[in-house]
Design a protein around this motif. Sequence first.
Motif, PDB file in Angstrom:
ATOM      1  N   ALA A 103      21.588   0.113 -61.855  1.00 62.17           N
ATOM      2  CA  ALA A 103      21.651   0.673 -60.653  1.00 62.17           C
ATOM      3  C   ALA A 103      22.711   0.817 -59.754  1.00 62.17           C
ATOM      4  CB  ALA A 103      20.597  -0.128 -59.724  1.00 62.17           C
ATOM      5  N   ILE A 104      23.021   1.754 -58.832  1.00 64.13           N
ATOM      6  CA  ILE A 104      24.164   1.965 -58.124  1.00 64.13           C
ATOM      7  C   ILE A 104      23.581   1.550 -56.696  1.00 64.13           C
ATOM      8  CG2 ILE A 104      25.946   3.161 -57.262  1.00 64.13           C
ATOM      9  CD1 ILE A 104      26.094   4.515 -59.907  1.00 64.13           C
ATOM     10  N   LEU A 105      23.991   0.793 -55.830  1.00 64.30           N
ATOM     11  CA  LEU A 105      23.520   0.817 -54.151  1.00 64.30           C
ATOM     12  C   LEU A 105      24.777   0.842 -53.444  1.00 64.30           C
ATOM     13  CD1 LEU A 105      21.391  -0.105 -52.290  1.00 64.30           C
ATOM     14  CD2 LEU A 105      21.861  -2.380 -52.745  1.00 64.30           C
ATOM     15  N   PRO A 106      24.924   1.769 -52.866  1.00 64.94           N
ATOM     16  CA  PRO A 106      25.914   2.081 -51.844  1.00 64.94           C
ATOM     17  C   PRO A 106      25.443   1.515 -50.520  1.00 64.94           C
ATOM     18  CG  PRO A 106      24.804   4.209 -52.053  1.00 64.94           C
ATOM     19  CD  PRO A 106      24.352   3.073 -52.993  1.00 64.94           C
ATOM     20  N   LEU A 107      26.442   0.747 -49.552  1.00 65.35           N
ATOM     21  CA  LEU A 107      25.988   0.017 -48.651  1.00 65.35           C
ATOM     22  C   LEU A 107      26.177   0.801 -47.083  1.00 65.35           C
ATOM     23  CD1 LEU A 107      26.934  -3.502 -49.760  1.00 65.35           C
ATOM     24  CD2 LEU A 107      24.761  -2.466 -49.805  1.00 65.35           C
ATOM     25  N   SER A 108      26.913   1.923 -47.333  1.00 65.91           N
ATOM     26  CA  SER A 108      27.209   2.654 -46.194  1.00 65.91           C
ATOM     27  C   SER A 108      26.440   2.889 -45.232  1.00 65.91           C
ATOM     28  CB  SER A 108      27.805   3.886 -46.657  1.00 65.91           C
ATOM     29  OG  SER A 108      26.831   4.812 -47.092  1.00 65.91           O
ATOM     30  N   GLU A 109      24.839   2.807 -45.611  1.00 65.33           N
ATOM     31  CA  GLU A 109      23.902   3.072 -44.523  1.00 65.33           C
ATOM     32  C   GLU A 109      23.417   1.878 -43.843  1.00 65.33           C
ATOM     33  OE1 GLU A 109      20.323   5.414 -45.921  1.00 65.33           O
ATOM     34  OE2 GLU A 109      21.689   6.943 -46.722  1.00 65.33           O
ATOM     35  N   LEU A 110      23.998   0.712 -44.305  1.00 63.76           N
ATOM     36  CA  LEU A 110      23.770  -0.231 -43.856  1.00 63.76           C
ATOM     37  C   LEU A 110      24.894  -0.982 -42.930  1.00 63.76           C
ATOM     38  CD1 LEU A 110      21.902  -2.317 -46.515  1.00 63.76           C
ATOM     39  CD2 LEU A 110      21.159  -1.247 -44.786  1.00 63.76           C
ATOM     40  N   ARG A 130      31.330  -1.004 -48.891  1.00 64.98           N
ATOM     41  CA  ARG A 130      31.224  -1.412 -50.395  1.00 64.98           C
ATOM     42  C   ARG A 130      30.276  -0.472 -51.001  1.00 64.98           C
ATOM     43  NH1 ARG A 130      30.427  -7.427 -50.689  1.00 64.98           N
ATOM     44  NH2 ARG A 130      28.807  -6.818 -48.902  1.00 64.98           N
ATOM     45  N   THR A 131      30.042  -0.474 -52.350  1.00 68.35           N
ATOM     46  CA  THR A 131      29.052  -0.169 -53.359  1.00 68.35           C
ATOM     47  C   THR A 131      28.940  -1.353 -54.173  1.00 68.35           C
ATOM     48  OG1 THR A 131      29.793   2.463 -53.139  1.00 68.35           O
ATOM     49  CG2 THR A 131      28.184   1.504 -55.064  1.00 68.35           C
ATOM     50  N   VAL A 132      27.581  -1.623 -54.511  1.00 71.86           N
ATOM     51  CA  VAL A 132      27.257  -2.644 -55.284  1.00 71.86           C
ATOM     52  C   VAL A 132      26.512  -1.977 -56.653  1.00 71.86           C
ATOM     53  CG1 VAL A 132      25.887  -4.827 -55.553  1.00 71.86           C
ATOM     54  CG2 VAL A 132      26.857  -4.231 -53.500  1.00 71.86           C
ATOM     55  N   TYR A 133      27.018  -2.683 -57.637  1.00 71.86           N
ATOM     56  CA  TYR A 133      26.609  -2.011 -59.028  1.00 71.86           C
ATOM     57  C   TYR A 133      25.814  -3.254 -59.479  1.00 71.86           C
ATOM     58  CZ  TYR A 133      30.265   1.220 -58.165  1.00 71.86           C
ATOM     59  OH  TYR A 133      30.826   2.274 -57.488  1.00 71.86           O
ATOM     60  N   PHE A 134      24.552  -3.195 -60.255  1.00 70.41           N
ATOM     61  CA  PHE A 134      23.602  -3.793 -60.918  1.00 70.41           C
ATOM     62  C   PHE A 134      23.444  -3.559 -62.272  1.00 70.41           C
ATOM     63  CE2 PHE A 134      22.691  -3.944 -56.530  1.00 70.41           C
ATOM     64  CZ  PHE A 134      22.352  -5.180 -56.311  1.00 70.41           C
ATOM     65  N   VAL A 135      23.510  -4.551 -63.113  1.00 62.53           N
ATOM     66  CA  VAL A 135      23.070  -4.192 -64.674  1.00 62.53           C
ATOM     67  C   VAL A 135      22.147  -5.426 -65.038  1.00 62.53           C
ATOM     68  CG1 VAL A 135      24.843  -5.620 -65.575  1.00 62.53           C
ATOM     69  CG2 VAL A 135      23.868  -3.932 -66.996  1.00 62.53           C
ATOM     70  N   PHE A 187      22.848  -9.063 -63.162  1.00 61.50           N
ATOM     71  CA  PHE A 187      24.290  -9.366 -62.703  1.00 61.50           C
ATOM     72  C   PHE A 187      24.627  -8.204 -61.639  1.00 61.50           C
ATOM     73  CE2 PHE A 187      23.692 -11.718 -66.682  1.00 61.50           C
ATOM     74  CZ  PHE A 187      24.431 -12.613 -66.667  1.00 61.50           C
ATOM     75  N   SER A 188      25.686  -8.623 -60.904  1.00 63.30           N
ATOM     76  CA  SER A 188      26.057  -7.429 -59.984  1.00 63.30           C
ATOM     77  C   SER A 188      27.360  -7.473 -59.864  1.00 63.30           C
ATOM     78  CB  SER A 188      25.349  -7.744 -58.780  1.00 63.30           C
ATOM     79  OG  SER A 188      25.716  -8.856 -58.062  1.00 63.30           O
ATOM     80  N   THR A 189      28.308  -6.623 -59.417  1.00 65.01           N
ATOM     81  CA  THR A 189      29.605  -6.674 -58.886  1.00 65.01           C
ATOM     82  C   THR A 189      29.934  -5.747 -57.832  1.00 65.01           C
ATOM     83  OG1 THR A 189      32.105  -6.497 -59.704  1.00 65.01           O
ATOM     84  CG2 THR A 189      30.486  -5.028 -60.786  1.00 65.01           C
ATOM     85  N   ALA A 190      30.679  -5.657 -57.005  1.00 65.03           N
ATOM     86  CA  ALA A 190      31.099  -4.809 -56.155  1.00 65.03           C
ATOM     87  C   ALA A 190      32.673  -4.327 -56.198  1.00 65.03           C
ATOM     88  CB  ALA A 190      31.160  -5.286 -54.483  1.00 65.03           C
ATOM     89  N   ALA A 191      33.104  -4.792 -57.437  1.00 65.70           N
ATOM     90  CA  ALA A 191      34.573  -4.529 -57.676  1.00 65.70           C
ATOM     91  C   ALA A 191      34.766  -4.109 -59.185  1.00 65.70           C
ATOM     92  CB  ALA A 191      35.438  -5.791 -57.370  1.00 65.70           C
ATOM     93  N   LEU A 192      34.379  -2.873 -59.717  1.00 70.16           N
ATOM     94  CA  LEU A 192      34.679  -2.477 -60.849  1.00 70.16           C
ATOM     95  C   LEU A 192      36.010  -2.282 -61.204  1.00 70.16           C
ATOM     96  CD1 LEU A 192      32.134   0.513 -61.146  1.00 70.16           C
ATOM     97  CD2 LEU A 192      31.900  -1.594 -61.770  1.00 70.16           C
ATOM     98  N   ASN A 193      36.195  -2.956 -62.570  1.00 72.22           N
ATOM     99  CA  ASN A 193      37.844  -2.899 -62.984  1.00 72.22           C
ATOM    100  C   ASN A 193      37.758  -2.814 -64.531  1.00 72.22           C
ATOM    101  OD1 ASN A 193      40.549  -3.534 -62.951  1.00 72.22           O
ATOM    102  ND2 ASN A 193      40.415  -5.670 -63.037  1.00 72.22           N
TER     103      ASN A 193
END
Length: 299
Positions: free
Chosen positions: A108-115, A119-124, A131-137
């Motif tokens: 899932a992809i969760l953009p936080l701009s409306e909050l 950042r955007t948080v990514y979940f798997v 698991f999650s991350t806000a820093a894809l690399n």
Amino acid sequence: AMSQQNPEHVLYFGASRSGAAPRLYRWENAHTATSGLQEISVPNQTANTYVHSIAVNPLDANEILVVFSNYNIVGLYHSTDGGKTYEAIEGNLTGTNANPGPSLRAAAILPLSELGDSRTVYFVATSVGLFSTAALNGVNTVWEQEAADIIGHVVAEHIAARASDGRVAVGTLGRGMLVGDYNAPTHVEDQPPASLPATFSLQQNYPNPFSANGTFGNPVTTIAFELPVASRVTLNVYDVNGREVAMLVQQQRMASGNHRVNFSGRSLVSGVYFYRLEAVPLQGPTPAFVAKKAMSFIK
């Protein structure tokens, strides 16, 4: 998976069969179109690899995550151009022949701009938890476990995230459906030792009342608190009937110092709410600190 906006009605779907490489497709205006299907398959996929899940950024139809299933494969890819190009992002979830990594089930992809957060948080969801991350690399992406004390290492099979209020729902095998709120907490750096707080305290939220015309054009308020010692912190919001409406911080270890958490009331109705802080010192004889304050929300 169907996009919600920018633009709407973009459909992504996968096709897999035994003995063949998986295929991915993008279909714009899928609610009315009768032609225009585009193949956007990830290059160099091996036969008997299966498309398990596709996630679309709810605020950007061109950003997707694709989850593949099978053994000894790269199972997670990211695209920001609608599938024209992809980047493998399994990172530390990648295993080896001798020590296979977890099975990946959904994303899932969760953009936080409306909050009020950029950042955007990514979940798997995986066979060993969420698991999650806000820093894809790319291949160096570091995925961190979510809700280790609640979800733990059970199989997380499905996940859905809502950008309007940061709500995340996870379907597990063994612990049922679990729901949490990711409300873009922003923790202030620890102050120098000479100015650390002398006591625990919970501040009145600001602004209060808060409304839909608040910060960033969204109903965002800030809750601040002070910890004189490192503690395990829980911060939740309740309505006047005592029902929990948001889980802002869940059993999180925090250093001594000043902290603040942003809370969005986008999903709330007008009224009075209460926020409750519980801080349990990690060491020493200091007793737990519990405090509750009221706040008002105007739709």
